[in-house]
Scaffold this motif. Structure first.
Motif, PDB file in Angstrom:
ATOM      1  N   ARG A 288      10.715   0.259  -0.620  1.00 26.74           N
ATOM      2  CA  ARG A 288       9.581  -0.677   0.295  1.00 26.74           C
ATOM      3  C   ARG A 288       8.687  -0.813   0.600  1.00 26.74           C
ATOM      4  NH1 ARG A 288       8.712  -2.242   5.596  1.00 26.74           N
ATOM      5  NH2 ARG A 288       8.522  -4.471   5.884  1.00 26.74           N
ATOM      6  N   ALA A 289       8.025   0.710   1.286  1.00 23.81           N
ATOM      7  CA  ALA A 289       6.545   1.268   1.945  1.00 23.81           C
ATOM      8  C   ALA A 289       6.235   1.245   0.507  1.00 23.81           C
ATOM      9  CB  ALA A 289       6.882   2.527   2.039  1.00 23.81           C
ATOM     10  N   LYS A 290       6.061   1.389   0.015  1.00 25.25           N
ATOM     11  CA  LYS A 290       5.585   1.971  -1.614  1.00 25.25           C
ATOM     12  C   LYS A 290       5.368   0.736  -2.953  1.00 25.25           C
ATOM     13  CE  LYS A 290       8.403   4.895  -4.104  1.00 25.25           C
ATOM     14  NZ  LYS A 290       8.917   5.884  -5.005  1.00 25.25           N
ATOM     15  N   ALA A 291       6.572  -0.693  -2.630  1.00 24.43           N
ATOM     16  CA  ALA A 291       5.643  -1.849  -3.537  1.00 24.43           C
ATOM     17  C   ALA A 291       5.214  -2.516  -2.686  1.00 24.43           C
ATOM     18  CB  ALA A 291       7.343  -2.884  -2.710  1.00 24.43           C
ATOM     19  N   LEU A 292       4.920  -2.537  -1.192  1.00 20.90           N
ATOM     20  CA  LEU A 292       4.257  -2.995   0.020  1.00 20.90           C
ATOM     21  C   LEU A 292       2.784  -2.401  -0.641  1.00 20.90           C
ATOM     22  CD1 LEU A 292       6.173  -3.419   3.314  1.00 20.90           C
ATOM     23  CD2 LEU A 292       6.144  -5.010   1.397  1.00 20.90           C
ATOM     24  N   PHE A 293       2.421  -1.385  -0.671  1.00 22.74           N
ATOM     25  CA  PHE A 293       1.617  -0.699  -1.178  1.00 22.74           C
ATOM     26  C   PHE A 293       1.160  -0.874  -1.956  1.00 22.74           C
ATOM     27  CE2 PHE A 293      -1.561   3.112  -1.349  1.00 22.74           C
ATOM     28  CZ  PHE A 293      -2.463   2.783  -1.027  1.00 22.74           C
ATOM     29  N   ALA A 294       1.646  -0.961  -2.794  1.00 20.85           N
ATOM     30  CA  ALA A 294       1.061  -1.426  -4.579  1.00 20.85           C
ATOM     31  C   ALA A 294       0.661  -3.059  -4.951  1.00 20.85           C
ATOM     32  CB  ALA A 294       2.278  -1.527  -5.130  1.00 20.85           C
ATOM     33  N   ILE A 295       1.346  -4.113  -3.790  1.00 21.75           N
ATOM     34  CA  ILE A 295       1.361  -5.161  -3.792  1.00 21.75           C
ATOM     35  C   ILE A 295       0.185  -5.753  -3.203  1.00 21.75           C
ATOM     36  CG2 ILE A 295       2.172  -7.849  -2.964  1.00 21.75           C
ATOM     37  CD1 ILE A 295       4.781  -6.406  -3.003  1.00 21.75           C
ATOM     38  N   ASP A 296       0.426  -4.630  -1.634  1.00 23.52           N
ATOM     39  CA  ASP A 296      -1.500  -5.066  -1.374  1.00 23.52           C
ATOM     40  C   ASP A 296      -2.612  -4.118  -2.047  1.00 23.52           C
ATOM     41  OD1 ASP A 296      -3.176  -5.633   0.751  1.00 23.52           O
ATOM     42  OD2 ASP A 296      -3.663  -3.205   1.101  1.00 23.52           O
ATOM     43  N   MET A 297      -1.929  -3.779  -3.040  1.00 19.61           N
ATOM     44  CA  MET A 297      -3.635  -3.453  -4.020  1.00 19.61           C
ATOM     45  C   MET A 297      -3.292  -4.300  -5.237  1.00 19.61           C
ATOM     46  SD  MET A 297      -3.368   0.963  -3.958  1.00 19.61           S
ATOM     47  CE  MET A 297      -2.032   1.511  -4.770  1.00 19.61           C
ATOM     48  N   HIS A 298      -2.747  -5.046  -5.562  1.00 20.16           N
ATOM     49  CA  HIS A 298      -2.236  -5.327  -6.722  1.00 20.16           C
ATOM     50  C   HIS A 298      -2.029  -4.777  -7.666  1.00 20.16           C
ATOM     51  CE1 HIS A 298      -3.878  -9.307  -4.580  1.00 20.16           C
ATOM     52  NE2 HIS A 298      -5.169  -8.970  -4.561  1.00 20.16           N
ATOM     53  N   ALA A 299      -1.290  -3.212  -7.696  1.00 17.86           N
ATOM     54  CA  ALA A 299      -0.573  -2.729  -8.111  1.00 17.86           C
ATOM     55  C   ALA A 299       0.004  -2.690  -9.280  1.00 17.86           C
ATOM     56  CB  ALA A 299      -0.997  -1.445  -7.999  1.00 17.86           C
ATOM     57  N   ILE A 300      -0.063  -2.476 -10.699  1.00 21.27           N
ATOM     58  CA  ILE A 300       0.988  -2.745 -11.593  1.00 21.27           C
ATOM     59  C   ILE A 300       2.324  -1.217 -12.287  1.00 21.27           C
ATOM     60  CG2 ILE A 300       0.077  -4.643 -12.550  1.00 21.27           C
ATOM     61  CD1 ILE A 300       0.003  -3.093 -15.282  1.00 21.27           C
ATOM     62  N   VAL A 301       3.022  -1.240 -13.077  1.00 19.13           N
ATOM     63  CA  VAL A 301       3.928  -0.358 -13.349  1.00 19.13           C
ATOM     64  C   VAL A 301       3.479  -0.837 -15.104  1.00 19.13           C
ATOM     65  CG1 VAL A 301       5.801   0.786 -14.201  1.00 19.13           C
ATOM     66  CG2 VAL A 301       5.607   0.484 -11.716  1.00 19.13           C
ATOM     67  N   PRO A 302       2.509  -0.405 -15.392  1.00 19.17           N
ATOM     68  CA  PRO A 302       2.634  -0.474 -16.678  1.00 19.17           C
ATOM     69  C   PRO A 302       3.198   0.462 -17.662  1.00 19.17           C
ATOM     70  CG  PRO A 302       0.715   2.198 -16.117  1.00 19.17           C
ATOM     71  CD  PRO A 302       1.862   0.940 -14.862  1.00 19.17           C
ATOM     72  N   GLU A 303       2.551   0.253 -19.148  1.00 17.32           N
ATOM     73  CA  GLU A 303       4.023   1.211 -20.685  1.00 17.32           C
ATOM     74  C   GLU A 303       3.324   1.773 -20.602  1.00 17.32           C
ATOM     75  OE1 GLU A 303       3.723   0.926 -24.856  1.00 17.32           O
ATOM     76  OE2 GLU A 303       2.602  -0.805 -24.310  1.00 17.32           O
ATOM     77  N   ILE A 304       4.175   2.920 -20.257  1.00 18.43           N
ATOM     78  CA  ILE A 304       4.000   4.063 -20.159  1.00 18.43           C
ATOM     79  C   ILE A 304       4.677   5.049 -21.310  1.00 18.43           C
ATOM     80  CG2 ILE A 304       4.758   6.911 -18.815  1.00 18.43           C
ATOM     81  CD1 ILE A 304       5.308   4.981 -16.273  1.00 18.43           C
TER      82      ILE A 304
END
Length: 453
Positions: A288-304
């Motif tokens: 949950r912390a990883k998801a909240l932090f990513a949302i705050d940064m407007h981060a994504i999980v790109p194509e890898i």
């Protein structure tokens, strides 16, 4: 392989850890933040990122409300009660009850998720559920019988406890009435002030008396004020009653211990399952912390891609992004492409960045190092959805001046030491980042070293 050893310091990764910890609900989640590290097993990273992506979608789904509860670290208490005769106190049982209740909430929440939209999270309620609802209900019900909603032992936790507490209350009332009668008489005689009232000293009800009148109130002196202007006397008339109260309180403590030992004996066989539950809650907290932090940064999980390559669009350094946002400033994004493939007999394996001082060259390198490091720690990254990220076995960096008087290293020597390590260990799956290559010596020599490496 990461080199140098203080790579996280070089790229300011502690800021990311601190940000993640700020999103955790528990010390268990924060421990997992500290344990987070660079991973080189592609399926593991892929699965971690897929789970974070689902959690991000879940937390931003207006139709869903993630359960809120409390997670406690009870490992020390659970380890202690493995020994016969030791027990959990009221506060620990209360924490256990709330933690198990939250585990039940999570299990029910994940079990109701859309399996098409959230396949990994909905499945976790079944495949990763450490204990059953029956166990949760049985333990919480047992705790509820003896612990109230404020975390205190109920008067009716046992018939004997109810009897003792009733007798204590009655005895305290009797002593209070007797003291008040003595108080009113002393006030009428002018011995005590009109605003004087009974108080507690060493667990016994006493009266505050001026030293000059202490012989007029016969009894035992238990204490005096810091100024010496008041002594606290237990009148002789209530000494025996107070003694009885102390005896009853001792019996009440022993009965409470008996009750706690009994319920602890029931919980003791379930300690392994409770520890698994605690571990599960820590993992959920971390996710949950990883998801909240990513949302705050407007981060994504790109194509890898499994191969080593860079194809990034509008990538941001997360530390700059967060700091500039607080200051109301904007960050210039980075677009970089290094596919590692041959085109027209030219290999796209090397990118040289040149420019004036303060032109952003070092920031560019640190952005590449930070985002690749974040991805292979299982974290989303702030960049455009059109980006593709590769996968590397090694991350080798030489950023900053490692001059050391203690180790007798000049800037030039430290660069050479790092180059020796890079030449020995770098391979086709290595991301190699070198800042100010060839500096610290005569420019022509530095350039020749750079070309040779």
């Amino acid at each position: 392989m990461l080199y140098p050893q203080n790579i996280e310091q070089k790229i300011d990764f502690q800021v990311i850890r601190d940000g993640l910890k700020g999103c955790c609900m528990s010390s268990l989640g924060k421990e997992r933040v500290d344990a987070m590290q660079w991973l080189t097993h592609y399926p593991t990273v892929r699965d971690l990122l897929a789970r974070v992506r689902e959690m991000m979608a879940l937390l931003t789904d207006p139709a869903l409300t993630f359960p809120h509860g409390e997670i406690y670290d009870l490992r020390e208490a659970l380890a202690r009660i493995r020994i016969e005769g030791l027990f959990m106190d009221e506060a620990e049982l209360f924490s256990l009850r709330k933690m198990l209740d939250y585990a039940g909430q999570l299990e029910r929440f994940f079990a109701t998720l859309d399996r098409v939209k959230y396949p990994l999270l909905s499945d976790s309620s079944q495949s990763e559920r450490p204990i059953s609802n029956n166990f949760i209900n049985s333990v919480t019900s047992a705790i509820d019988k003896i612990i109230d909603r404020y975390g205190k032992m109920r008067d009716n936790a046992s018939p004997e406890l109810a009897r003792l507490r009733k007798e204590i209350t009655a005895s305290q009332g009797s002593v209070s009435r007797a003291l008040n009668a003595i108080l009113r008489q002393a006030q009428a005689e002018g011995i005590l002030d009109k605003d004087a009232a009974p108080t507690m000293r060493e667990g016994r009800l006493v009266l505050p008396v001026p030293p000059a009148y202490k012989r007029k109130i016969g009894g035992i002196v238990h204490d005096e004020s810091a100024t010496g202007k008041t002594v606290f006397i237990e009148p002789q008339q209530v000494v025996e009653a107070n003694n009885r109260i102390r005896e009853l309180e001792g019996e009440e403590r022993r009965e409470r211990m008996r009750i706690l030992m009994a319920i602890t004996a029931d919980i003791r066989p379930q300690v392994p399952q409770i520890l698994e539950t605690e571990n599960y809650l820590g993992e959920v907290d971390f996710l949950r912390a990883k998801a909240l932090f990513a949302i705050d940064m407007h981060a994504i999980v790109p194509e890898i891609s499994k191969k080593p390559m860079l194809d990034w669009r509008e990538a941001y350094h997360p530390v700059l992004l967060l700091n500039f946002r607080r200051q109301g400033k904007t960050v210039v994004p980075l677009t970089i492409r290094l596919l590692g493939e041959k085109r027209e007999a030219k290999g796209e394996r090397i990118l040289v960045i040149s420019g004036p001082n303060a032109g952003g060259k070092s920031v560019c390198l640190k952005t590449v190092a930070m985002l690749q490091y974040m991805l292979q720690c299982g974290l989303p990254v702030p960049m455009s959805e059109a980006s593709r990220m590769g996968f590397f076995k090694n991350l080798l960096i030489d950023i900053g001046d490692e001059q050391s008087i203690e180790d007798d290293l000049s800037t030039y020597s430290s660069h050479l030491r790092n180059m020796k390590h890079f030449v020995r260990y770098a391979d086709a799956q290595t991301l190699l980042l070198i800042d100010e290559f060839g500096t610290g010596t005569e420019p022509m020599i530095g350039g020749a070293i750079a070309e040779a490496v």
